[in-house]
Design a protein around this motif. Sequence first.
Motif, PDB file in Angstrom:
ATOM      1  N   GLY A   1       0.809  -1.205   0.000  1.00  0.00           N
ATOM      2  CA  GLY A   1       0.000   0.000   0.000  1.00  0.00           C
ATOM      3  C   GLY A   1       0.849   1.265   0.000  1.00  0.00           C
ATOM      4  O   GLY A   1       0.553   2.231  -0.722  1.00  0.00           O
ATOM      5  N   ASP A   2       1.915   1.268   0.793  1.00  0.00           N
ATOM      6  CA  ASP A   2       2.791   2.440   0.861  1.00  0.00           C
ATOM      7  C   ASP A   2       3.448   2.718  -0.494  1.00  0.00           C
ATOM      8  O   ASP A   2       3.595   3.878  -0.901  1.00  0.00           O
ATOM      9  CB  ASP A   2       3.872   2.238   1.925  1.00  0.00           C
ATOM     10  N   LEU A   3       3.851   1.669  -1.179  1.00  0.00           N
ATOM     11  CA  LEU A   3       4.531   1.838  -2.465  1.00  0.00           C
ATOM     12  C   LEU A   3       3.612   2.370  -3.555  1.00  0.00           C
ATOM     13  O   LEU A   3       4.064   3.050  -4.479  1.00  0.00           O
ATOM     14  CB  LEU A   3       5.115   0.495  -2.923  1.00  0.00           C
ATOM     15  N   THR A   4       2.341   2.058  -3.454  1.00  0.00           N
ATOM     16  CA  THR A   4       1.403   2.380  -4.532  1.00  0.00           C
ATOM     17  C   THR A   4       0.422   3.496  -4.191  1.00  0.00           C
ATOM     18  O   THR A   4      -0.309   3.967  -5.067  1.00  0.00           O
ATOM     19  CB  THR A   4       0.594   1.129  -4.915  1.00  0.00           C
ATOM     20  N   GLY A   5       0.395   3.913  -2.919  1.00  0.00           N
ATOM     21  CA  GLY A   5      -0.560   4.918  -2.506  1.00  0.00           C
ATOM     22  C   GLY A   5      -1.988   4.408  -2.431  1.00  0.00           C
ATOM     23  O   GLY A   5      -2.941   5.186  -2.456  1.00  0.00           O
ATOM     24  N   GLU A   6      -2.132   3.087  -2.319  1.00  0.00           N
ATOM     25  CA  GLU A   6      -3.458   2.477  -2.258  1.00  0.00           C
ATOM     26  C   GLU A   6      -3.755   1.988  -0.843  1.00  0.00           C
ATOM     27  O   GLU A   6      -2.846   1.603  -0.105  1.00  0.00           O
ATOM     28  CB  GLU A   6      -3.550   1.295  -3.229  1.00  0.00           C
ATOM     29  N   ASP A   7      -5.036   2.002  -0.485  1.00  0.00           N
ATOM     30  CA  ASP A   7      -5.468   1.465   0.798  1.00  0.00           C
ATOM     31  C   ASP A   7      -5.670  -0.042   0.638  1.00  0.00           C
ATOM     32  O   ASP A   7      -6.703  -0.498   0.148  1.00  0.00           O
ATOM     33  CB  ASP A   7      -6.771   2.133   1.232  1.00  0.00           C
ATOM     34  N   CYS A   8      -4.686  -0.802   1.056  1.00  0.00           N
ATOM     35  CA  CYS A   8      -4.733  -2.249   0.843  1.00  0.00           C
ATOM     36  C   CYS A   8      -5.536  -2.982   1.906  1.00  0.00           C
ATOM     37  O   CYS A   8      -5.575  -4.218   1.905  1.00  0.00           O
ATOM     38  CB  CYS A   8      -3.318  -2.817   0.751  1.00  0.00           C
ATOM     39  N   SER A   9      -6.186  -2.243   2.785  1.00  0.00           N
ATOM     40  CA  SER A   9      -7.160  -2.897   3.658  1.00  0.00           C
ATOM     41  C   SER A   9      -8.488  -3.070   2.932  1.00  0.00           C
ATOM     42  O   SER A   9      -9.356  -3.800   3.402  1.00  0.00           O
ATOM     43  CB  SER A   9      -7.366  -2.080   4.937  1.00  0.00           C
ATOM     44  N   LEU A  10      -8.625  -2.406   1.791  1.00  0.00           N
ATOM     45  CA  LEU A  10      -9.796  -2.561   0.933  1.00  0.00           C
ATOM     46  C   LEU A  10      -9.458  -3.501  -0.218  1.00  0.00           C
ATOM     47  O   LEU A  10      -8.373  -3.397  -0.801  1.00  0.00           O
ATOM     48  CB  LEU A  10     -10.233  -1.207   0.366  1.00  0.00           C
ATOM     49  N   TRP A  11     -10.350  -4.415  -0.543  1.00  0.00           N
ATOM     50  CA  TRP A  11     -10.077  -5.354  -1.637  1.00  0.00           C
ATOM     51  C   TRP A  11      -9.829  -4.602  -2.945  1.00  0.00           C
ATOM     52  O   TRP A  11      -8.911  -4.945  -3.692  1.00  0.00           O
ATOM     53  CB  TRP A  11     -11.243  -6.326  -1.795  1.00  0.00           C
TER      54      TRP A  11
END
Length: 465
Positions: free
Chosen positions: A212-222
């Motif tokens: 998530g940190d590398l991509t700027g995405e919230d990886c707690s969301l599918w």
Amino acid sequence: MPVLHPDRLLPQEGGLLRVARAIYDRVAELPVVSPHGHTDPAWFAENTLFPDPASTFVTPDHYILRMLRSVGENFDSLGVSRSDGGQTASGRSVWKVFASRYSTFAGTPSAGWMDHALGEIFGVKAELNETTAETIYDQISERLADDEFRPRALLDKFGVEIIATTDDATSDLRHHRKARETGENRVIPTYRPDAVSNPLRQDFKSQVQKLGDLTGEDCSLWSGFIEAHRKRRAYFRSLGATASDHGLAIPKTYDLPEATAQKLLTKALASALTDEETTVFQGMAMTEMAGLAVEDGMVTQIHAGVLRNTDRNFFQLYGADHGSDIPCSVNWAQGLSPLLEKYGSSSLSLLVFTLDESTYARELAPMAGYWPSLKLGPPWWFHDSPEGIRRYLHQVFETAGHRNLAGFNDDTRAIFSIPGRHDTWRREVAGFLSRLVSDYRLSIGQAHDIATWLCYDSAKEAYKL
């Protein structure tokens, strides 16, 4: 060490040898295409000399480590790093242990690859044993100090056209970037997302956070988790990657609603999945990866049929990939059904590898002979051996044909075994095809064409190289 016999592994009976020699001669000097393996990209970025024979041949080779452990040697005496920082043996001491036990490997694939490397690459003529250990160690060390034995020079020496490494989804790929900046474009990465798709990994939660940190995405969301994979795959492709690789103990896939996926991801991040839910989570992630592959055109590899790190005590002390992984039975037809129903007739390129040889003729060859998206990877791991290759070709060729096979890959961490492994494949292909010629099932011209396909073109096509 005796000079390697020019007709090694070729069939000797009747007139087969003459035909097999003719087929082998057509493919013996083809360029090496190595589309799946585990060499260290830092070798090619830094291009530094290999340090010594033991750390080059013994310590990183799990085939060697497992056999030596089976006859009573401990990993400290073999130079394997300990998680507690405990002291291990020196390189020369490790080599002496290996040499004293070398007869243990007689007739095995490890001995075949080692004999090829020692004799053909390093010019060693003496038998490796306790008496010759020091002399051979010094002879190899002298050659390793020569610039022609630097990693990039070895790619030239071995005729390697392209070689792929295997890299974690969160890798920064700095070594690949550096290699390209210095003009080395033969080395490409492979996207390996196991650390962020297997909730059983101890570092699963931290790896997902890093993704998530590398991509700027919230990886707690599918949705964020999948979008993060989409972005990382694009980054890998920018540095030459054409394939992803997925390790599954059991190849079970699922195509379930996003709400179900979200529920399981939340539980995975909380370390609250049951065993059954863990299997479902991995199977759902696998189907999603296939969907991303349809989008971006990357080849999807699945390696299945192995229980990893079965010796938990040794795993805690020495880590993974040291020989305690054991093959297990699987069911490909049922397991891949959800994925193939969704993507099997699409543009997906799916390559499957198994350690359960019983599935070759029963499931995988018929599946590859039907689904346009599916090809069979070569015999893998315990079975990329003379006998393993023979069993594989006999079980899959009639039903899958040669066009549905993905050729050969060496799948090795040991760079000096690459020529020997590819030579073994080429000799076994020649022997197999010579029997079809002798049975008047193929003409010699057809055999030459199929051999070239299986030893070169098929891997390039399967991996989109």
